[in-house]
Structure formats: structure tokens, C-alpha cells
Scaffold this motif. Sequence first.
Motif, PDB file in Angstrom:
ATOM      1  N   ILE A 638      29.506   3.269  37.082  1.00 61.78           N
ATOM      2  CA  ILE A 638      29.102   3.922  38.331  1.00 61.78           C
ATOM      3  C   ILE A 638      30.030   3.438  39.437  1.00 61.78           C
ATOM      4  O   ILE A 638      30.325   2.236  39.542  1.00 61.78           O
ATOM      5  N   ASP A 639      30.522   4.370  40.273  1.00 62.79           N
ATOM      6  CA  ASP A 639      31.354   3.982  41.418  1.00 62.79           C
ATOM      7  C   ASP A 639      31.036   4.861  42.610  1.00 62.79           C
ATOM      8  O   ASP A 639      30.478   5.944  42.483  1.00 62.79           O
ATOM      9  N   ASN A 640      31.383   4.351  43.795  1.00 64.47           N
ATOM     10  CA  ASN A 640      31.178   5.119  45.034  1.00 64.47           C
ATOM     11  C   ASN A 640      32.509   5.606  45.583  1.00 64.47           C
ATOM     12  O   ASN A 640      32.756   5.579  46.790  1.00 64.47           O
ATOM     13  N   GLY A 641      33.365   6.063  44.644  1.00 60.87           N
ATOM     14  CA  GLY A 641      34.680   6.554  45.037  1.00 60.87           C
ATOM     15  C   GLY A 641      34.619   7.945  45.648  1.00 60.87           C
ATOM     16  O   GLY A 641      33.603   8.374  46.202  1.00 60.87           O
ATOM     17  N   ILE A 642      35.711   8.679  45.491  1.00 56.96           N
ATOM     18  CA  ILE A 642      35.807   9.988  46.156  1.00 56.96           C
ATOM     19  C   ILE A 642      34.956  11.036  45.479  1.00 56.96           C
ATOM     20  O   ILE A 642      34.739  12.116  46.017  1.00 56.96           O
ATOM     21  N   GLY A 643      34.437  10.730  44.279  1.00 56.56           N
ATOM     22  CA  GLY A 643      33.558  11.675  43.576  1.00 56.56           C
ATOM     23  C   GLY A 643      34.341  12.780  42.878  1.00 56.56           C
ATOM     24  O   GLY A 643      35.574  12.845  42.938  1.00 56.56           O
ATOM     25  N   ILE A 644      33.575  13.658  42.212  1.00 61.16           N
ATOM     26  CA  ILE A 644      34.160  14.772  41.456  1.00 61.16           C
ATOM     27  C   ILE A 644      33.528  16.063  41.922  1.00 61.16           C
ATOM     28  O   ILE A 644      32.296  16.187  41.970  1.00 61.16           O
ATOM     29  N   ASP A 645      34.369  17.003  42.308  1.00 66.17           N
ATOM     30  CA  ASP A 645      33.884  18.308  42.766  1.00 66.17           C
ATOM     31  C   ASP A 645      33.096  18.993  41.652  1.00 66.17           C
ATOM     32  O   ASP A 645      33.550  19.087  40.513  1.00 66.17           O
ATOM     33  N   GLU A 646      31.882  19.482  41.999  1.00 66.00           N
ATOM     34  CA  GLU A 646      31.037  20.144  40.996  1.00 66.00           C
ATOM     35  C   GLU A 646      31.704  21.393  40.429  1.00 66.00           C
ATOM     36  O   GLU A 646      31.398  21.815  39.317  1.00 66.00           O
ATOM     37  N   ASN A 647      32.597  22.007  41.200  1.00 66.86           N
ATOM     38  CA  ASN A 647      33.254  23.246  40.744  1.00 66.86           C
ATOM     39  C   ASN A 647      34.217  22.990  39.588  1.00 66.86           C
ATOM     40  O   ASN A 647      34.582  23.926  38.872  1.00 66.86           O
ATOM     41  N   VAL A 648      34.675  21.721  39.440  1.00 66.93           N
ATOM     42  CA  VAL A 648      35.626  21.427  38.356  1.00 66.93           C
ATOM     43  C   VAL A 648      35.059  20.421  37.359  1.00 66.93           C
ATOM     44  O   VAL A 648      35.743  20.049  36.409  1.00 66.93           O
ATOM     45  N   SER A 649      33.814  19.970  37.591  1.00 67.95           N
ATOM     46  CA  SER A 649      33.242  18.927  36.723  1.00 67.95           C
ATOM     47  C   SER A 649      33.108  19.377  35.276  1.00 67.95           C
ATOM     48  O   SER A 649      33.140  18.562  34.368  1.00 67.95           O
ATOM     49  N   TYR A 650      32.959  20.689  35.057  1.00 67.06           N
ATOM     50  CA  TYR A 650      32.746  21.171  33.691  1.00 67.06           C
ATOM     51  C   TYR A 650      33.992  21.059  32.819  1.00 67.06           C
ATOM     52  O   TYR A 650      33.915  21.109  31.595  1.00 67.06           O
ATOM     53  N   LYS A 651      35.186  20.906  33.453  1.00 66.72           N
ATOM     54  CA  LYS A 651      36.415  20.893  32.643  1.00 66.72           C
ATOM     55  C   LYS A 651      37.155  19.549  32.686  1.00 66.72           C
ATOM     56  O   LYS A 651      38.303  19.477  32.238  1.00 66.72           O
ATOM     57  N   ILE A 652      36.512  18.496  33.224  1.00 65.74           N
ATOM     58  CA  ILE A 652      37.248  17.230  33.380  1.00 65.74           C
ATOM     59  C   ILE A 652      37.565  16.556  32.049  1.00 65.74           C
ATOM     60  O   ILE A 652      38.416  15.676  32.001  1.00 65.74           O
ATOM     61  N   PHE A 653      36.832  16.937  30.982  1.00 62.49           N
ATOM     62  CA  PHE A 653      37.097  16.326  29.678  1.00 62.49           C
ATOM     63  C   PHE A 653      38.142  17.100  28.881  1.00 62.49           C
ATOM     64  O   PHE A 653      38.409  16.769  27.735  1.00 62.49           O
ATOM     65  N   GLU A 654      38.724  18.146  29.480  1.00 66.97           N
ATOM     66  CA  GLU A 654      39.758  18.908  28.791  1.00 66.97           C
ATOM     67  C   GLU A 654      41.105  18.215  28.936  1.00 66.97           C
ATOM     68  O   GLU A 654      41.367  17.487  29.915  1.00 66.97           O
ATOM     69  N   LYS A 688      25.007  12.357  38.535  1.00 69.74           N
ATOM     70  CA  LYS A 688      24.870  11.653  39.793  1.00 69.74           C
ATOM     71  C   LYS A 688      23.858  10.528  39.617  1.00 69.74           C
ATOM     72  O   LYS A 688      22.767  10.741  39.086  1.00 69.74           O
ATOM     73  N   ALA A 689      24.213   9.316  40.077  1.00 73.16           N
ATOM     74  CA  ALA A 689      23.258   8.216  40.037  1.00 73.16           C
ATOM     75  C   ALA A 689      22.193   8.424  41.105  1.00 73.16           C
ATOM     76  O   ALA A 689      22.218   9.412  41.851  1.00 73.16           O
ATOM     77  N   GLU A 690      21.208   7.494  41.190  1.00 76.51           N
ATOM     78  CA  GLU A 690      20.105   7.669  42.112  1.00 76.51           C
ATOM     79  C   GLU A 690      20.577   7.812  43.560  1.00 76.51           C
ATOM     80  O   GLU A 690      19.985   8.564  44.341  1.00 76.51           O
ATOM     81  N   ASP A 691      21.634   7.074  43.952  1.00 78.80           N
ATOM     82  CA  ASP A 691      22.136   7.137  45.330  1.00 78.80           C
ATOM     83  C   ASP A 691      23.228   8.176  45.518  1.00 78.80           C
ATOM     84  O   ASP A 691      23.911   8.205  46.534  1.00 78.80           O
ATOM     85  N   GLY A 692      23.429   9.039  44.538  1.00 81.78           N
ATOM     86  CA  GLY A 692      24.418  10.101  44.650  1.00 81.78           C
ATOM     87  C   GLY A 692      25.811   9.680  44.238  1.00 81.78           C
ATOM     88  O   GLY A 692      26.777  10.433  44.428  1.00 81.78           O
ATOM     89  N   PHE A 693      25.964   8.473  43.670  1.00 86.32           N
ATOM     90  CA  PHE A 693      27.282   8.010  43.250  1.00 86.32           C
ATOM     91  C   PHE A 693      27.661   8.641  41.903  1.00 86.32           C
ATOM     92  O   PHE A 693      26.804   9.103  41.160  1.00 86.32           O
ATOM     93  N   THR A 694      28.967   8.608  41.616  1.00 84.84           N
ATOM     94  CA  THR A 694      29.446   9.177  40.347  1.00 84.84           C
ATOM     95  C   THR A 694      29.085   8.256  39.188  1.00 84.84           C
ATOM     96  O   THR A 694      29.320   7.047  39.256  1.00 84.84           O
ATOM     97  N   GLN A 695      28.519   8.822  38.130  1.00 80.70           N
ATOM     98  CA  GLN A 695      28.087   8.024  36.969  1.00 80.70           C
ATOM     99  C   GLN A 695      28.561   8.673  35.676  1.00 80.70           C
ATOM    100  O   GLN A 695      28.288   9.829  35.419  1.00 80.70           O
ATOM    101  N   PHE A 696      29.319   7.920  34.879  1.00 77.73           N
ATOM    102  CA  PHE A 696      29.656   8.309  33.512  1.00 77.73           C
ATOM    103  C   PHE A 696      28.771   7.472  32.577  1.00 77.73           C
ATOM    104  O   PHE A 696      28.678   6.249  32.733  1.00 77.73           O
ATOM    105  N   GLU A 697      28.119   8.143  31.619  1.00 78.07           N
ATOM    106  CA  GLU A 697      27.267   7.426  30.661  1.00 78.07           C
ATOM    107  C   GLU A 697      27.656   7.825  29.242  1.00 78.07           C
ATOM    108  O   GLU A 697      27.688   9.002  28.908  1.00 78.07           O
ATOM    109  N   VAL A 698      27.938   6.798  28.417  1.00 80.44           N
ATOM    110  CA  VAL A 698      28.279   6.991  27.003  1.00 80.44           C
ATOM    111  C   VAL A 698      27.112   6.447  26.168  1.00 80.44           C
ATOM    112  O   VAL A 698      26.615   5.351  26.422  1.00 80.44           O
ATOM    113  N   THR A 699      26.631   7.244  25.233  1.00 80.75           N
ATOM    114  CA  THR A 699      25.582   6.791  24.299  1.00 80.75           C
ATOM    115  C   THR A 699      26.143   6.819  22.881  1.00 80.75           C
ATOM    116  O   THR A 699      26.724   7.813  22.466  1.00 80.75           O
TER     117      THR A 699
END
Length: 703
Positions: A638-654, A688-699
Motif C-alpha cells: 500500500i502506498d500514498n503515491g500518485i495513484g492509478i487512473d481508474e480509466n487505465v487500471s484495467y490494462k496495467i497488467f498488460e 483502494k485501501a480504507e483511506d483511498g490509497f493504492t493497494q496491490f494484494e497478492v493471494t
Amino acid sequence: MQHNITWVVKVSFIPFRRWMALLFVLLLNAIHLSGFSQSSIDILKDEAESDDFEVKSGALMELFIAYRLLDLDSALNYAEKSQELSLQTGDSLMIVRTEIAIGYVYQEKGFYQLAIDHFKNALDIAQRNHFKDREKFVLNNLGLTHYYYGKYDEALQYHFQSLALREEENNQIEIAISCNNIGLVYYQIKDYNKAIEYFKKSLEIKKSLKDESKIEGTLINLGLCFSALNNYDEAVNNFTRVLKLCERNGCEDRIRVDALNGAGLAYYSLDNPQEAEVYLLKSMKIASNGGLQSHVVNNTHYLARIKKEKGHVKEALEMLNECQALAEEIDSRVWINKNYRLYGEIYALLKEFEKAYEYQTKYDSLSGLILNEEVIQNLANIQINYQEKENLETISLQKSEISRRTTLLILSMIIIFLAVVILVILYRNNQHRKKVNRKLYEANETIEKQNLELTNMNTVLEERVKERTQELNASNDALLKSNTELDNFIYKTSHDIRGPLATLQGVCNVALIDIEDKKSIDYFNKLSKTAERLNEILSKLLVINQINNSLISEEQIDFDGMIADIIGEQQNPETLKVISVEKEIQSGLQFRGDHDLLRIILTNLISNAFKFYNTSGRVESFISIKVFSNDLLHIQVIDNGIGIDENVSYKIFEIFSKASDMSDTAGLGLYLVKLAVEKLRGEIALSKAEDGFTQFEVTLPFH
């Protein structure tokens, strides 16, 4: 839910010590304590071994009453012993009582067909011997058991028969119980307004008798109706009122289970799955401890739904399998059918569409059996017959009076009329039979022709399926060959380019030593950085090839040391801003996995968090790294960086996809993470984490 089983105890020639034991047992039974005085139970057990029929039979039934709310298996044992004794002596009343007792235990355990068999035996004997008092209770229990079994037309018929007997006696509390149970049937067939009408009638009678200790079941049922009518706030009010009454006055486990279950379903409908899960788990715990199998099925079904909606699809499927096994064991058609529907939804999410279609078909088929048009019509006829009972009796009396006055005149006219009608009917039937036979012959010819056409069509379809299968196999082989060639190309190309690239970097380094011209130095610095970036891209391309072709190894993973090394590698002296890093590793965590793949995952996620930090001086930048486990291993960055635009979030793993131009990256990092996670049979998600920060989660699963 209302239960209405009364136990008749003969009072003649009962010794004083038996009276004391019976009084003590009934008192504890009434307040639902979890234990009894051992001395009182011992007295009854001693008398159960007596040679005197009156003493022994009474003691066995009293022991059944003592255990029926606490230990169903013990209660069944005493009921069956009492039944053997009653059959030996031929006591009809005792046989009826023991059949009711055994049926009650099987009903509570959820074995409804066995319960129905015993209740029907009791009803036959009670009706033959004119035991009216026993008959009305057996009818009530037959209605309840058919209700649980999903046979609503038969349930309603038995309840109306029981209500009629109770109205003859004008027993108000028993009339209230029957009204409540009739309301339950209307609730199940989704006639909620009719159900509320009967529940309120039951509640009004109980309030008029000033007996609030008996209103919990009716309040629960009203809550269920309000839930069905989407009035969930009113439903929750009813269920919480029941729970408060239980705390104040005490109540049966079944009442608590129903109230907790109803509140859980209401909160579920209010989109509050966390609160719903709390109530449903409490309900299931009490139901499991009390052996209330049908209630365990109910709670397990909706807990599986909540798991599914939370995204824990595999956990939901495991829980649903347990629910279906128990539903099939108790032969509950209603819950078996509801489970079919949930199976279809879960397999659709898992993209196993063939299984999803199979269960949806089973659901549609069984739904038609449970509540088809014939059943609905039977329900309507039963209701009409009951409501018009008094009117029909009045009309019958009037017709009898008219018949006595006009018998001779009408009789002669009827005989003539019937003779004419019979002749007309015979003629028309003969003509109709000829037409039907002709149409049947034509229909048979049409059916044979259609069967032939269907056979031809099936043959053509089978050929097409074979052709499509061959094409698909060829496509798969071509794709596999293409992927192999692509891996070889990347590997060879990366190695071939790295030699000239190393030479270029060496030339730049030598030039920077010898050249003093500032502009030339700037050009060579840019050329050197470009070479470094190209070298980084080639390295990541080689990592792709490594991930695709490597064999997974297993070794104990030291997450603390691995994360510390990666953080040390990411410290950037050119970054003026201080970035705080928090890491939280679960104490005693034991996980075996592929060290290289896990390092690729953590390196790229942590590297991205460092690269895309918030440059604002008003924001204290941080990175939080958590590693913990429940049934799966969870890695959160989790980080409070610049974040990821929701419009491009669907393709960030490409591959070669970038969410920001802030850092000079190649767009390969998250693609590498996704490849490594899939190689380890896990999942990665951006949220999005509870405070709106960017969160990547691997299970990841444990091996």
C-alpha cells in the motif's frame, strides 16, 4: 414457528416421589435449562425398569419429555421403548402418544418422510378411536412436517383441518397457533399479504390472552414477511424484539435460531454482509448444537452466498457442498433446489459454464415440481373450501327444505331430462371418439416424421462438432508452437543484443573519462542512461522467458530478510524526499514456495511504490508492506503515491502498458508480477485501501 405437541400424563396411582420428579422435570423443561437434577432423572430411570405397566409407560414418556429439548437421540430412545411397551399391551392411546413422540424427534432432526409416516400412523389410530384431542395435534404436526418438506398444498390442507377442530372447541391459543402455521405456508408460496393477515390474527389472539411468552414465533414470521416485501427495517425490529424477549423470558433454541437467521437475512438484503454474517454464524452455532439440521442448511446456504459476493468463490463452493450434502441427507427439496441455483451462479463466476447450465436446469426442473400450477390450484381450492364452509352448510339446509317440498315434480322432470342428456352425450362421445382417433393417427405420422428429421439433424451436428474439435486442436497446437518460438526469439535476441549494448556502455564510460566538453559529456550521459534503460528492458524480457520456462521449486521463505534486501536496493539518492517504509510480517509465518518468483513479485511491487511517490512537499510519503495468512498467503503493498487512473487500471497488467509517465519505465513490471503470480497459481488485484490509497494484494495457496 409454532409447535403444538401436548403430552397426556395419567395421574391415577402415581407415587408421591414420581409427582416430585415429574414436577421438577417439567419446570426445568419449561425454562430450557441445559441440565436436570441427577436424582430426579434417576428416579424416573428406576421406574422405567418397573414391571408395572402404568408406572413404566408413564416414566418412559416423562423421560422423553425431559430430554426432547436437550438431547434428541436420548429422547428418541425413550420414545421407542415406550412404543414397544404400548404395542405389547395394545393401549391405543399410548400408541398414538408414542407415534407422535417419535415423529416429533424425526421432524426436529430433519428426517421429514419418517416423521410423516409416524404422524400418519398416529392420525389413523386417533381417528378410529375418536381421540379428538390427539387428532388436532397430529394434524397440526403433519402440516408442519409437510411445510418443512416443501409440500405446501398438503401442509395447508392439514392445518385447515386442525384449525376447524380447534374452532369447534373455541380454544383461542390453539386457534392462534393454527393461524400462525397457515401464515407460514402462504409465506412460502410468496402470498405475503395473506401470510401477514394470518400472522396478525394469531398475534391479536395472543395479545388478547395477555400471554407475551408465546408471541416470539409469530413476530419472527412477520419479520420474514416484511423482509420479503423489502421492508427490511421493520423486519429487523421484529427480530431484535424477539431476541430481547428471549433474553428476558428465555425461549427455545429454535426461536433463537429463527430470530438470528431472520435478522441475518434482513441485514444481507440491506447490503450489510458483515452484520449479516455475524447473525448467521450465531444462528448456525445454536442450530448445530441443538441438532436442528434444516436450520443448519438454511444458515450454511446464505453464508455461502456471502462468501461468493465477497469474492471468496472457492470457499463459497466448499461451504455450499457441505450444505447440499446435509440437505440431501434430510431430503429437503426446497434447500436442494435453492442450492442448485447458487451452484449455477458460482460455476458461472468460475467460468465453468457447462456446470452452471447443468445446475440451472436442475433448479428450473425442481422448481416446477415444488410449486407447479396443480399445487397452486390445490392451495386456492383448500382456502376457498375453508372460507365458504359455513355458507355451504346454510345453502345445503335451504336446498334440503326445497327438495322436500318439490320432490315428486322435480324427480319426474329429472328422469326425462337425464334420459335425453344421456342419449345426446352418447352420440356426441361417439362422434368425438372418431375425430380423436383420426387426429391421433395424423399426430403419430407427424411425430414419426419429426423423429426422423431429428435423427438426421443429430447426425449432422455430430459431424460438425468433430470438425470444430479438430480445428480447435490444430489451433491449440499452432498457438503452443508460436509461444515456444516467441520464447526462443526473446531469449536469443536478448542475449545477442546485450553484447553490443555492453560495448556501447563501455565506450560511453571511456568517453566520459577522456572528454571535457560539457555538451559532449551531456550527450554521452544521455546515451549511457538510454543504454542502461535498454539493458533493463532486456533483463526483464529474459525474466519473462525465465518465468515461462522455469520449474517451480519449494523452499522456506524468509519474507523479512527478502523485503529488507529489496528495500535497500530501492533507496534512491537522487530522490530528495524521504519515504517511510512500514513492514508487517505475521509472527511465526511458515511458507514454502519458489524463492525467485516471490522475489520478482515483491521487487516489482515495492519498486513501483518507490518510483511513483507523491512529490508534494505537503504529503508525507509512505509505503506499507504486509504479509499474513489465513487459508491463503496474502501479500499487500500500500502506498500514498500518485495513484492509478481508474480509466487505465484495467490494462496495467498488460505487457508494455504504463499507468503514468512520471517514471521512465518500460511497462513490464506489473506484467512480470502477473506472470509470476499465475505461475504460482495465485491471484493479484488492484484496489483502494480504507483511506483511498493504492493497494496491490497478492493471494497464493499453501502447497
